[in-house]
Design a protein around this motif. Structure first.
Motif, PDB file in Angstrom:
ATOM      1  N   ASN A  48       0.830  -1.201   0.000  1.00  0.00           N
ATOM      2  CA  ASN A  48       0.000   0.000   0.000  1.00  0.00           C
ATOM      3  C   ASN A  48       0.872   1.261   0.000  1.00  0.00           C
ATOM      4  O   ASN A  48       0.544   2.255  -0.658  1.00  0.00           O
ATOM      5  CB  ASN A  48      -0.917  -0.008   1.223  1.00  0.00           C
ATOM      6  N   ASP A  49       1.984   1.217   0.722  1.00  0.00           N
ATOM      7  CA  ASP A  49       2.901   2.355   0.747  1.00  0.00           C
ATOM      8  C   ASP A  49       3.480   2.625  -0.643  1.00  0.00           C
ATOM      9  O   ASP A  49       3.612   3.786  -1.054  1.00  0.00           O
ATOM     10  CB  ASP A  49       4.037   2.103   1.735  1.00  0.00           C
ATOM     11  N   GLY A  52       0.867   4.133  -2.780  1.00  0.00           N
ATOM     12  CA  GLY A  52       0.686   5.525  -2.390  1.00  0.00           C
ATOM     13  C   GLY A  52       1.745   6.431  -3.000  1.00  0.00           C
ATOM     14  O   GLY A  52       1.440   7.539  -3.466  1.00  0.00           O
ATOM     15  N   VAL A  55       0.859   6.816  -6.708  1.00  0.00           N
ATOM     16  CA  VAL A  55      -0.287   7.703  -6.913  1.00  0.00           C
ATOM     17  C   VAL A  55       0.129   9.158  -6.703  1.00  0.00           C
ATOM     18  O   VAL A  55      -0.250  10.048  -7.472  1.00  0.00           O
ATOM     19  CB  VAL A  55      -1.449   7.331  -5.965  1.00  0.00           C
ATOM     20  N   GLU A  56       0.930   9.405  -5.669  1.00  0.00           N
ATOM     21  CA  GLU A  56       1.406  10.765  -5.407  1.00  0.00           C
ATOM     22  C   GLU A  56       2.223  11.286  -6.582  1.00  0.00           C
ATOM     23  O   GLU A  56       2.073  12.446  -7.008  1.00  0.00           O
ATOM     24  CB  GLU A  56       2.241  10.777  -4.131  1.00  0.00           C
ATOM     25  N   LEU A 115      -5.091  11.079  -0.851  1.00  0.00           N
ATOM     26  CA  LEU A 115      -4.350  10.064  -0.107  1.00  0.00           C
ATOM     27  C   LEU A 115      -4.459  10.248   1.403  1.00  0.00           C
ATOM     28  O   LEU A 115      -4.231   9.293   2.148  1.00  0.00           O
ATOM     29  CB  LEU A 115      -2.877  10.080  -0.528  1.00  0.00           C
ATOM     30  N   THR A 116      -4.821  11.433   1.853  1.00  0.00           N
ATOM     31  CA  THR A 116      -4.951  11.656   3.297  1.00  0.00           C
ATOM     32  C   THR A 116      -6.214  11.014   3.850  1.00  0.00           C
ATOM     33  O   THR A 116      -6.355  10.873   5.071  1.00  0.00           O
ATOM     34  CB  THR A 116      -4.984  13.164   3.620  1.00  0.00           C
ATOM     35  N   ARG A 120      -6.827   1.816   2.166  1.00  0.00           N
ATOM     36  CA  ARG A 120      -6.396   0.770   1.238  1.00  0.00           C
ATOM     37  C   ARG A 120      -6.561   1.291  -0.182  1.00  0.00           C
ATOM     38  O   ARG A 120      -7.661   1.373  -0.725  1.00  0.00           O
ATOM     39  CB  ARG A 120      -7.217  -0.492   1.471  1.00  0.00           C
ATOM     40  N   ILE A 121      -5.452   1.665  -0.784  1.00  0.00           N
ATOM     41  CA  ILE A 121      -5.485   2.385  -2.055  1.00  0.00           C
ATOM     42  C   ILE A 121      -6.047   1.534  -3.180  1.00  0.00           C
ATOM     43  O   ILE A 121      -6.933   1.974  -3.935  1.00  0.00           O
ATOM     44  CB  ILE A 121      -4.063   2.873  -2.402  1.00  0.00           C
TER      45      ILE A 121
END
Length: 226
Positions: A48-49, A52, A55-56, A115-116, A120-121
């Motif tokens: 997930n990290d 993230g 995605v960022e 994302l904040t 679970r992306i």
């Protein structure tokens, strides 16, 4: 996949990697990222990290955004394909039209994800893509008075909940209705990112038994969704 194999893509990936070494240090190329996300044995939180971070990067106003977006799409490809199959089954649409709609909606979802507010992306992106397309199809059906009997907002799979455990329970019930006792095995692999052997071990199965039951269950699920 073709674009991800070019030298320019690798250079863009290096920029993304160097900008976030804390999470991306371990990956030497795009293939290693996808191998980690699709088959790696790391905890779902670590995957997930990585998602993230991608995605960022995809949301950044930089030339590497396209590279990051492509990696997110490839990472989610099995789930996006499952969404495509469900939409075809529920709405009786041409497969090529649904495929284009899934890709376009997924790109919008990646660009607009906060994302904040997301835990679970992968699960959130897939759920939002299916929900948004379902709503658009329902509006279109209303305009043509060809109403689908299924409201996407009423489907357990699409039900948005502030409690992720409730959403997971809804998904489990829907998959169990389609394939029975092996729903937990399939979801552990497709939803939680475990390997077949890890998911089987959690259920008290040998690696060989888990592999066979997973294959049979996915075949049943594929048949049910066609």
């Amino acid at each position: 996949m073709q674009s991800s194999s070019t030298l320019g893509f690798q250079r863009s990936f290096d920029v993304i990697r160097n900008a976030n070494l804390t999470i991306m240090r371990r990956f030497s190329d795009p293939v290693s990222v996808l191998e980690f996300l699709h088959r790696g044995t790391e905890a779902p939180e670590r995957k997930n990290d990585v998602l993230g971070a991608l995605v960022e990067a995809a949301q950044a106003d930089h030339q590497t955004a396209s590279c990051a977006q492509t990696l997110v799409l490839l990472a989610l490809w099995p789930g996006l394909d499952a969404v495509r199959r469900r939409l075809i089954w529920r709405w009786k649409l041409a497969p090529e039209d649904v495929a284009a709609e899934v890709m376009g909606t997924a790109c919008k979802a990646i660009a607009g994800m906060d994302l904040t507010r997301v835990g679970r992306i992968a699960a959130t992106l897939l759920r939002n893509v299916e929900r948004d397309i379902g709503r658009a199809l329902l509006r279109e059906a209303d305009r043509h008075e060809q109403h689908s009997p299924i409201d996407p907002d009423q489907l357990p799979l699409n039900a948005a909940s502030e409690d992720p455990r409730e959403s997971e329970a809804n998904l489990t019930r829907e998959v169990e209705a389609l394939i029975g006792r092996d729903a937990r095995l399939v979801l552990s692999v497709a939803w939680e990112g475990l390997t077949q052997s890890e998911a089987g071990a959690a259920l008290g199965l040998s690696e060989a038994a888990a592999r066979k039951r997973f294959q049979r269950a996915t075949h049943r699920l594929r048949d049910a969704l066609h």
